[in-house]
Design an enzyme around this catalytic site. Structure first.
Site, mmCIF file in Angstrom:
data_model
loop_
_atom_site.group_PDB
_atom_site.id
_atom_site.type_symbol
_atom_site.label_atom_id
_atom_site.label_comp_id
_atom_site.label_asym_id
_atom_site.label_seq_id
_atom_site.Cartn_x
_atom_site.Cartn_y
_atom_site.Cartn_z
ATOM 1 C CD1 TRP A 101 -1.933 -2.432 1.839
ATOM 2 C CD2 TRP A 101 -2.978 -1.461 -0.146
ATOM 3 N NE1 TRP A 101 -2.878 -3.174 1.287
ATOM 4 C CE2 TRP A 101 -3.444 -2.924 0.264
ATOM 5 C CE3 TRP A 101 -3.179 -0.794 -1.181
ATOM 6 C CZ2 TRP A 101 -4.325 -3.363 -0.677
ATOM 7 C CZ3 TRP A 101 -4.228 -1.631 -1.982
ATOM 8 C CH2 TRP A 101 -4.860 -2.775 -1.775
ATOM 9 C CG ASP A 175 -3.312 4.224 3.631
ATOM 10 O OD1 ASP A 175 -4.572 4.106 4.482
ATOM 11 O OD2 ASP A 175 -3.069 3.462 2.854
ATOM 12 C CE LYS A 199 -8.478 -2.552 4.505
ATOM 13 N NZ LYS A 199 -8.877 -3.643 3.863
HETATM 14 N N1 PMP Z 1 -4.111 1.119 2.323
HETATM 15 C C1 PMP Z 1 -4.369 0.035 2.848
HETATM 16 C C2 PMP Z 1 -3.450 -0.018 4.172
HETATM 17 C C3 PMP Z 1 -5.260 -0.923 2.517
HETATM 18 O O1 PMP Z 1 -5.393 -2.139 3.338
HETATM 19 C C4 PMP Z 1 -6.112 -0.841 1.412
HETATM 20 C C5 PMP Z 1 -6.955 -1.765 1.233
HETATM 21 N N2 PMP Z 1 -6.800 -3.049 1.486
HETATM 22 C C6 PMP Z 1 -5.961 0.317 0.670
HETATM 23 C C7 PMP Z 1 -5.255 1.270 1.302
HETATM 24 C C8 PMP Z 1 -6.748 0.387 -0.787
HETATM 25 O O2 PMP Z 1 -8.127 0.571 -0.394
HETATM 26 P P1 PMP Z 1 -9.291 1.118 -1.270
HETATM 27 O O3 PMP Z 1 -9.389 -0.521 -1.589
HETATM 28 O O4 PMP Z 1 -10.302 1.591 -0.372
HETATM 29 O O5 PMP Z 1 -8.707 1.791 -2.248
#
Ligand code: PMP
Length: 362
Positions: A101, A175, A199
């Protein structure tokens, strides 16, 4: 049969929240209308989004210097939007790379300006959280991912990064997609926090953004939707917000408050994580994948020492109604996501299966 849901996201929601949401999909507030078919400008919905914002502020103790927004596009759009709003012409952005991420956030930032990786855990396959981080450069902002959902590592303190940002006079961006609302945080240390809802907050569709209003400089040339000021001015109602997702988030926040708030959920989360990690360490068949001190209290990653037990373990999990225990496709093994809404009984059930497996195999 209701399953034990260890899914990493979208993930388990509190049962009452799902029941109330189902009811609202049929009819909201005795109005003769479904929540899904009313205007987002109606009083019924305005009350919902305002309550969601108020509860977010109350639970995380957020001052009026910040705006709480519910946007769309997921955390993935925030990778780009954050960089777009916080980078200055000819400035430098600093990132901590703790895996997938963070890397995706870095990729987006590079499309906007000079981006440096201040520290990375790539040398050990992202099994630890980098420490003693410094920057030789003057940074516009410092970005990190508080909990690595895939590898199962978590920053247990923000102190080091917050001090680095302060000394560097850089803005601090995080994030928090996979650990927001799971523990006490000091929002005042941050200029921007973002999180996909799916989540600890609700279903997919809404993205929570907590932004310090005076950190955003006026820039009329940004695309309208990608400018935080647009959403601050319009209180998340610039365009049609994801109404159902926001409603479920509001109910989840109500549940969180009624069940004792963040202090209480943090204690429960630690208890669940400790139980499971203790069993992983005790059980002769399993091992934990990441550095002990950096283990996540949200996503517990582990594996079998010997592949002999694989078929049997997975069969027992399936028959017991355990869902979502497979590790991310990029690393394999197992990952038990133990978010806020997962009851400790589900963790105990998984532990019981691990113990049974040990008896069966030896
Ligand atoms: N950052 C983290 C830490 C994540 O776990 C995730 C998705 N699992 C994301 C970003 C991406 O999120 P999204 O699918 O809402 O774009």
């Amino acid at each position: 049969m209701k399953k034990h849901n260890f899914s990493a996201g979208p993930s388990i929601l509190e049962r009452n929240v799902i029941e109330q949401s189902s009811q609202a999909a049929l009819e909201i507030n005795n109005s003769g209308l479904s929540l899904l078919e009313i205007s987002h400008r109606s009083q019924d919905f305005i009350h919902i989004i305002e309550e969601a914002q108020k509860l977010t502020k109350e639970l995380l103790n957020i001052s009026d210097d910040y705006e709480v927004l519910f946007l769309q596009g997921g955390a993935s759009l925030q990778f780009y939007m954050a960089a777009l709003n916080f980078s200055k012409p000819d400035g430098i952005a600093g990132y901590i790379d703790t895996g997938t991420w963070s890397k995706k956030a870095i990729t987006e930032s590079k499309k906007i300006g000079t981006t440096i990786t201040l520290a990375s855990s790539v040398d050990k396959k992202h099994t630890y959280i980098p420490k003693n981080i410094a920057s030789k450069e003057k940074l516009d902002y410092l970005h990190f991912t508080s909990n690595n959902t895939i590898y199962g590592t978590q920053f247990h303190s923000f102190e080091e990064l917050s001090q680095l940002a302060q000394v560097n006079k850089a803005k601090l961006i995080c994030d928090m997609s996979s650990d927001i609302f799971s523990k006490e945080i000091n929002v005042n240390k941050f200029d921007l926090i973002y999180a996909g809802a799916q989540k600890n907050l609700g279903p997919a569709g809404a993205t929570l953004v907590i932004v310090r209003k005076d950190s955003i400089s006026e820039n009329k040339h940004l695309p309208t939707y990608l400018n935080y000021n647009t959403h601050i001015e319009k209180k998340s109602m610039f365009n049609t917000p994801p109404v159902f997702s926001i409603y479920v988030a509001m109910l989840t926040l109500r549940w969180l408050k009624e069940s004792g708030g963040i202090t209480s959920i943090e204690r429960k989360n630690k208890e669940k994580a400790t139980l499971l990690y203790d069993e992983i360490d005790r059980n002769t068949l399993f091992f934990g994948i990441v550095n002990k001190e950096d283990r996540s209290n949200m996503n517990v990653t582990f594996n079998l020492k010997n592949k002999n037990g694989k078929h049997q373990f997975e069969k027992m999990c399936k028959e017991g109604g355990i869902n979502g225990i497979h590790g991310h496709r990029s690393i394999g093994g197992y990952r038990a996501s133990i978010y806020n809404a997962l009851d400790i009984e589900s963790v105990r059930f998984l532990i019981q299966i691990m113990k049974q497996l040990e008896k069966t195999i030896q």
